[in-house]
Structures are given as structure tokens and as C-alpha cells.
Design an enzyme around this catalytic site. Structure first.
Site, mmCIF file in Angstrom:
data_model
loop_
_atom_site.group_PDB
_atom_site.id
_atom_site.type_symbol
_atom_site.label_atom_id
_atom_site.label_comp_id
_atom_site.label_asym_id
_atom_site.label_seq_id
_atom_site.Cartn_x
_atom_site.Cartn_y
_atom_site.Cartn_z
ATOM 1 C CB SER A 5 3.084 1.907 6.008
ATOM 2 O OG SER A 5 1.766 1.753 6.407
ATOM 3 N N GLY A 6 5.291 -0.473 6.035
ATOM 4 C CA GLY A 6 6.390 -1.054 5.281
ATOM 5 C C GLY A 6 7.621 -1.337 6.098
ATOM 6 C CG ASP B 237 0.121 -4.062 2.758
ATOM 7 O OD1 ASP B 237 0.627 -3.633 1.698
ATOM 8 O OD2 ASP B 237 -0.265 -3.322 3.687
ATOM 9 C CG HIS C 248 -0.367 0.267 2.514
ATOM 10 N ND1 HIS C 248 -0.043 -0.729 3.397
ATOM 11 C CD2 HIS C 248 -0.013 1.425 3.119
ATOM 12 C CE1 HIS C 248 0.468 -0.196 4.495
ATOM 13 N NE2 HIS C 248 0.501 1.105 4.345
ATOM 14 N N GLY D 230 3.121 6.438 8.849
ATOM 15 C CA GLY D 230 4.521 6.647 8.502
ATOM 16 C C GLY D 230 5.398 5.451 8.807
#
Length: 253
Positions: free
Chosen positions: A208-209, A118, A66, A206
Site C-alpha cells: 500500500s502507498g 486514497d 489508508h 504491505g
């Protein structure tokens, strides 16, 4: 970045930030020192931090799907052009230091959707040069035992719409079972690892990932929170062990 349609019974929040909006930190976290998380990178869109990620080889970074695309008005997911993305590696400061590398290819899991699978890979234009502050992290080699302490790190917000420190933050969460995850947030999947925490802790926009680590291995990719940042609800991470074969098939990790 775009969000998937929210479930009728969950207020799930994807942990990316808009490209024009700076980020803050892991909720309840502490400042990291240089070289403490040499696998951690800042993913930048048009020069602004949007997400975290993990170095898995000299040529590839693992992040969340995402972070690199969005849904259109018809609900169709589109990957953004790789030319928009760069990474900053080797610095705990999201604005300076380390090295900037251009992304030349974005590979998103073909079955990504509804917060599951994801994960995405970023191929770099030139290889990273390893140092004390820049290192790859091994992919998870086994399931994380329930009850284990798992480390997270990132530049996500201090709280929902919270402050914006520049230093990389870190915190420790607890791996919980699929059953406990389902009874807590009505989410359950072999592709997910749920990480529990007390209120005032956890991931936020912030992050994410970014990485979740256990025993020196990368075990999770930050994906979503439920009901806002730092609640009593566990956070959702893509499970790296589940996706290990996919990651290795699409990279040189």
C-alpha cells in the site's frame, strides 16, 4: 490499519499491514538492486514497516491515505499523529540501511473514502539529501495509455498471509481501461488506474502507498486488491495524474 466496509459484491482488501505485523513482497516479484528504485520508501509506524511510498521532493513523500489513519466504530476516518511515522529511504532492505526521517505532518485528501482519492502526503522533519539511492520521481504528466506496461515495487507479501522476504520486490503489470476495470471488478473512477496481471502476480499487503511507474514518472499509488493477492483480478491504484493538482497544491513537488 482500518478497512472500509466491504461492498456486498466485492471482497476488496486494503493493502496496508497491521503495525505489529511484518510484510513480505510484491506477488511474483524479483529482488531489486540498490539504487534501482531510489524514489521508493518504507513507511514505518512506531518503527515497523506498514506501507510503501514515493519521494516526490526533498521534503515530501506520497503514500496512501489508508496507511496513515483508520475508521472508528462509527465509520469516521481519523488520521494518526505524525509522531508515530518515520520513513526509511535509500535501501532495498526494509530493516536496515539508507536513512530514517521523521514525519512531522500528514495531509490526507479531503475527499478520501470508499477506496477513492486514497492519497496522502508526508512532510519530513528535515530534507532528504539526494544520492544514487535517494531520488525524487516526477509526477505523471499524462494519462497512461491502455495496454502499457507499468512497473510496481514494494515490500508486500508474496501471497495472502504469505512469506516475508526483506528485500524490495518489483514486477510489471498492464494498464487497462475504465470499462475493462469495471467489467472485471465492478470498480470505475477517473481517480483510479487499474493494473491487470496474470494469476500469481500483483500487489499484496504491505505494498500500500507504494509506486506504480511508467516512462520514469509516478503514475499510481497502491491501494487495494480484489479477492486476495495474486488472483486474476486487476489491482486498484490511485491515479497520480488525476491527483496531480492536489499533490502540487499541498506540497513543494
Amino acid at each position: 490499519m482500518g478497512k472500509f466496509t466491504k461492498s456486498a459484491f466485492l471482497a476488496l482488501t486494503i493493502l496496508a499491514v497491521a503495525t505489529a505485523e511484518p510484510t513480505g513482497r510484491v506477488v511474483g516479484g524479483e529482488d531489486a538492486y540498490e539504487g534501482q528504485f531510489p524514489h521508493q520508501i518504507s513507511l514505518r509506524f512506531s518503527g515497523s514497516h506498514i506501507c510503501g511510498g514515493s519521494i516526490i521532493s526533498r521534503n515530501y513523500v506520497l503514500t496512501a491515505a489508508h496507511c496513515v489513519g483508520a475508521e472508528d466504530e462509527n465509520g469516521v476516518y481519523h488520521v494518526d499523529d505524525a509522531s508515530y511515522f518515520t520513513i526509511r529511504a535509500g535501501s532495498t532492505n526494509r530493516l536496515m540501511g539508507g536513512v530514517i526521517k521523521q514525519v512531522v505532518e500528514v495531509i490526507v485528501h479531503e475527499n478520501y473514502g470508499n477506496f477513492i482519492n486514497d492519497v496522502a502526503l508526508l512532510k519530513l522533519e528535515t530534507p532528504l539529501i539526494y544520492s544514487q539511492n535517494v531520488q525524487a520521481i516526477p509526477l505523471a504528466s499524462a494519462e497512461v495509455p491502455v495496454g502499457s506496461t507499468v512497473g510496481i515495487s514494494g515490500w508486500g507479501r508474496l501471497k495472502t498471509n504469505g512469506d516475508i522476504p526483506m528485500k524490495l520486490q518489483y514486477n510489471s503489470l498492464e494498464a487497462i481501461s475504465k470499462l475493462k476495470c469495471f467489467t472485471s471488478i465492478l470498480m470505475s473512477s477517473d481517480a483510479l488506474i487499474c493494473l491487470a496481471h496474470q494469476a500469481g502476480n500483483g500487489a499484496c499487503n504491505g505494498d500500500s502507498g507504494g509506486p506504480a511507474t511508467f516512462n520514469g514518472e509516478l503514475v499510481g499509488v497502491a491501494g487495494f486488491v480484489v479477492g486476495g493477492c495474486g488472483t486474476n483480478n486487476p489491482d486498484g491504484y490511485a491515479k497520480v495524474f488525476y491527483h496531480r493538482d492536489w499533490i502540487k497544491a499541498h506540497s513543494d513537488a
